[in-house]
Write a protein that holds these residues in place. Structure first.
Motif, PDB file in Angstrom:
ATOM      1  N   LEU A  30      48.159  10.764  60.496  1.00  0.00           N
ATOM      2  CA  LEU A  30      49.094   9.638  60.449  1.00  0.00           C
ATOM      3  C   LEU A  30      50.248   9.842  61.425  1.00  0.00           C
ATOM      4  N   ALA A  31      50.678  11.100  61.586  1.00  0.00           N
ATOM      5  CA  ALA A  31      51.743  11.376  62.555  1.00  0.00           C
ATOM      6  C   ALA A  31      51.276  11.051  63.969  1.00  0.00           C
ATOM      7  N   ALA A  32      49.962  11.163  64.215  1.00  0.00           N
ATOM      8  CA  ALA A  32      49.407  10.835  65.537  1.00  0.00           C
ATOM      9  C   ALA A  32      49.053   9.348  65.627  1.00  0.00           C
ATOM     10  N   ALA A  33      49.493   8.579  64.615  1.00  0.00           N
ATOM     11  CA  ALA A  33      49.279   7.117  64.589  1.00  0.00           C
ATOM     12  C   ALA A  33      47.801   6.749  64.611  1.00  0.00           C
ATOM     13  N   LEU A  34      47.000   7.558  63.936  1.00  0.00           N
ATOM     14  CA  LEU A  34      45.567   7.280  63.870  1.00  0.00           C
ATOM     15  C   LEU A  34      45.217   6.665  62.518  1.00  0.00           C
ATOM     16  N   PRO A  35      44.450   5.584  62.512  1.00  0.00           N
ATOM     17  CA  PRO A  35      44.060   4.983  61.239  1.00  0.00           C
ATOM     18  C   PRO A  35      43.103   5.875  60.471  1.00  0.00           C
ATOM     19  N   VAL A  36      43.191   5.811  59.156  1.00  0.00           N
ATOM     20  CA  VAL A  36      42.384   6.678  58.288  1.00  0.00           C
ATOM     21  C   VAL A  36      41.675   5.833  57.234  1.00  0.00           C
ATOM     22  N   ASP A  37      40.392   6.111  57.022  1.00  0.00           N
ATOM     23  CA  ASP A  37      39.669   5.598  55.856  1.00  0.00           C
ATOM     24  C   ASP A  37      39.499   6.768  54.906  1.00  0.00           C
ATOM     25  N   LEU A  38      39.984   6.626  53.687  1.00  0.00           N
ATOM     26  CA  LEU A  38      40.065   7.761  52.759  1.00  0.00           C
ATOM     27  C   LEU A  38      39.079   7.597  51.605  1.00  0.00           C
ATOM     28  N   VAL A  39      38.299   8.668  51.382  1.00  0.00           N
ATOM     29  CA  VAL A  39      37.341   8.680  50.268  1.00  0.00           C
ATOM     30  C   VAL A  39      37.604   9.925  49.435  1.00  0.00           C
ATOM     31  N   VAL A  40      37.997   9.738  48.192  1.00  0.00           N
ATOM     32  CA  VAL A  40      38.284  10.853  47.284  1.00  0.00           C
ATOM     33  C   VAL A  40      37.186  10.878  46.223  1.00  0.00           C
ATOM     34  N   SER A  41      36.455  11.997  46.158  1.00  0.00           N
ATOM     35  CA  SER A  41      35.319  12.059  45.225  1.00  0.00           C
ATOM     36  C   SER A  41      35.820  12.092  43.776  1.00  0.00           C
ATOM     37  N   ARG A  42      34.917  11.832  42.854  1.00  0.00           N
ATOM     38  CA  ARG A  42      35.301  11.872  41.427  1.00  0.00           C
ATOM     39  C   ARG A  42      35.818  13.249  41.056  1.00  0.00           C
ATOM     40  N   LEU A  91      51.405   4.179  56.755  1.00  0.00           N
ATOM     41  CA  LEU A  91      50.664   4.185  55.482  1.00  0.00           C
ATOM     42  C   LEU A  91      49.843   2.909  55.335  1.00  0.00           C
ATOM     43  N   ASP A  92      50.309   1.840  55.979  1.00  0.00           N
ATOM     44  CA  ASP A  92      49.555   0.588  55.922  1.00  0.00           C
ATOM     45  C   ASP A  92      48.212   0.729  56.609  1.00  0.00           C
ATOM     46  N   ASP A  93      48.071   1.770  57.427  1.00  0.00           N
ATOM     47  CA  ASP A  93      46.816   1.908  58.151  1.00  0.00           C
ATOM     48  C   ASP A  93      45.865   2.903  57.496  1.00  0.00           C
ATOM     49  N   VAL A  94      46.079   3.132  56.205  1.00  0.00           N
ATOM     50  CA  VAL A  94      45.117   3.913  55.424  1.00  0.00           C
ATOM     51  C   VAL A  94      44.342   2.941  54.544  1.00  0.00           C
ATOM     52  N   ARG A  95      43.023   3.015  54.657  1.00  0.00           N
ATOM     53  CA  ARG A  95      42.173   2.147  53.829  1.00  0.00           C
ATOM     54  C   ARG A  95      41.496   3.017  52.774  1.00  0.00           C
ATOM     55  N   PHE A  96      41.573   2.579  51.536  1.00  0.00           N
ATOM     56  CA  PHE A  96      40.984   3.353  50.434  1.00  0.00           C
ATOM     57  C   PHE A  96      39.607   2.791  50.103  1.00  0.00           C
ATOM     58  N   TRP A  97      38.638   3.695  50.002  1.00  0.00           N
ATOM     59  CA  TRP A  97      37.305   3.284  49.554  1.00  0.00           C
ATOM     60  C   TRP A  97      36.967   4.103  48.321  1.00  0.00           C
ATOM     61  N   SER A  98      36.460   3.449  47.308  1.00  0.00           N
ATOM     62  CA  SER A  98      36.033   4.188  46.118  1.00  0.00           C
ATOM     63  C   SER A  98      34.796   5.008  46.438  1.00  0.00           C
ATOM     64  N   ALA A  99      34.784   6.246  45.934  1.00  0.00           N
ATOM     65  CA  ALA A  99      33.626   7.119  46.188  1.00  0.00           C
ATOM     66  C   ALA A  99      32.346   6.540  45.595  1.00  0.00           C
ATOM     67  N   ALA A 100      32.506   5.639  44.618  1.00  0.00           N
ATOM     68  CA  ALA A 100      31.325   5.043  43.986  1.00  0.00           C
ATOM     69  C   ALA A 100      30.809   3.837  44.764  1.00  0.00           C
ATOM     70  N   ILE A 131      21.365  18.107  53.044  1.00  0.00           N
ATOM     71  CA  ILE A 131      20.006  17.604  52.778  1.00  0.00           C
ATOM     72  C   ILE A 131      19.941  16.079  52.794  1.00  0.00           C
ATOM     73  N   GLY A 132      21.040  15.426  53.156  1.00  0.00           N
ATOM     74  CA  GLY A 132      21.032  13.964  53.257  1.00  0.00           C
ATOM     75  C   GLY A 132      20.934  13.263  51.924  1.00  0.00           C
ATOM     76  N   LEU A 133      21.547  13.859  50.888  1.00  0.00           N
ATOM     77  CA  LEU A 133      21.414  13.322  49.528  1.00  0.00           C
ATOM     78  C   LEU A 133      22.122  11.976  49.361  1.00  0.00           C
ATOM     79  N   SER A 134      23.288  11.845  49.969  1.00  0.00           N
ATOM     80  CA  SER A 134      24.067  10.592  49.890  1.00  0.00           C
ATOM     81  C   SER A 134      24.270  10.119  48.453  1.00  0.00           C
ATOM     82  N   LYS A 135      24.678  11.052  47.586  1.00  0.00           N
ATOM     83  CA  LYS A 135      24.812  10.691  46.164  1.00  0.00           C
ATOM     84  C   LYS A 135      26.061   9.847  45.879  1.00  0.00           C
ATOM     85  N   ASP A 136      26.999   9.830  46.816  1.00  0.00           N
ATOM     86  CA  ASP A 136      28.173   8.967  46.685  1.00  0.00           C
ATOM     87  C   ASP A 136      28.641   8.585  48.094  1.00  0.00           C
ATOM     88  N   LEU A 137      29.736   7.826  48.168  1.00  0.00           N
ATOM     89  CA  LEU A 137      30.173   7.354  49.484  1.00  0.00           C
ATOM     90  C   LEU A 137      30.565   8.497  50.412  1.00  0.00           C
TER      91      LEU A 137
END
Ligand code: FMN
Length: 225
Positions: A30-42, A91-100, A131-137
């Motif tokens: 964010l200090a480098a003014a880079l947009p972030v998409d954030l995924v926090v696992s369960r 902070l406006d340039d952070v997009r939240f995605w649900s891990a589900a 192993i390419g499981l892709s069990k969540d986002l």
């Protein structure tokens, strides 16, 4: 004229110990003014609660608290210093995605990103991505990052490592990921816990090609600094 496309870094936080590393990487991006998409696992909600006291919701309030996370010399949590007010606009340039949410943007290769960092990476996330499981986002986004040949940085935190995890890490390296174990160095003469955290975060930002001043670089002189 069309607006320039927003092309974020995807940051995946999985349920290994080491959430302060993720906070430091997020601050750096964010200090480098880079947009972030954030995924926090369960599972990361548990480690976040345990390590920072934050009851995570995918929202700006949780993020603001997370960005304030720093460790003092005794490894005590120090959230007194707010994230630099001048940077609140980003902070406006952070997009939240649900891990589900497997229909989320980063689930598809046609959704543009700069790449992804998984910090910290649990052995479960390491295995799933390898192993390419892709069990969540989080795992799916990492798999997409690999298949699209975008940079993927994985920061495992576990010890000791089983033979299975070691094999998974080799698979990730062979698939093109950069594996950066969360192992701070001491040549930069850290004076407190946060400087240890920032060393690892700085190495991650180096791997992403993001400028930062999180640590003093080795200058070729033994005993200097
Ligand atoms: C407090 C706590 C600390 C944990 N620390 C670690 C760790 O350092 N490394 C690790 O690989 N797993 C750790 N785990 C276990 C992971 O959270 C667990 O394997 C989980 O399934 C990971 O899921 P995820 O990869 O979807 O986040 C920890 C769990 C808890 C509750």
């Amino acid at each position: 004229m069309t607006a320039a496309a927003r092309v974020p870094w995807v940051v995946g936080v999985s349920g290994a110990s080491g959430t302060p590393y993720a906070a430091a990487v997020l601050r750096g991006l964010l200090a480098a003014a880079l947009p972030v998409d954030l995924v926090v696992s369960r599972a990361a909600r548990l480690t976040l609660l345990d390590e920072t006291g934050i009851a995570w919701h995918d929202d700006a309030e949780s993020l603001r608290a997370f960005l304030a996370v720093r460790l003092d010399a005794d490894a005590e949590l120090d959230t007194a210093t707010e994230f630099d007010a001048g940077q609140h606009a980003v902070l406006d340039d952070v997009r939240f995605w649900s891990a589900a949410d497997l229909a989320a943007g980063p689930s598809s290769g046609s959704y543009q990103t700069r790449g992804m960092v998984v910090v910290p990476a649990s052995t479960a996330a390491v295995a799933g991505i390898a192993i390419g499981l892709s069990k969540d986002l989080l795992q799916r986004a990492a798999d997409v990052t690999l298949k699209e040949r975008r940079p993927l940085v994985v920061v495992p935190r576990e010890m000791p490592l089983t033979a299975a995890t070691l094999r998974h890490l080799v698979s990730l390296a062979e698939a093109g990921a950069a594996v950066l174990p969360a192992s701070p160095a001491f040549y930069s003469k850290p004076k407190n816990m946060q400087q240890l955290v920032d060393f690892v975060a700085g190495k991650i930002l180096d791997a992403l090609g993001v400028a930062h001043d999180l640590f003093t670089r080795w200058d070729g002189r033994l005993g200097s600094g």
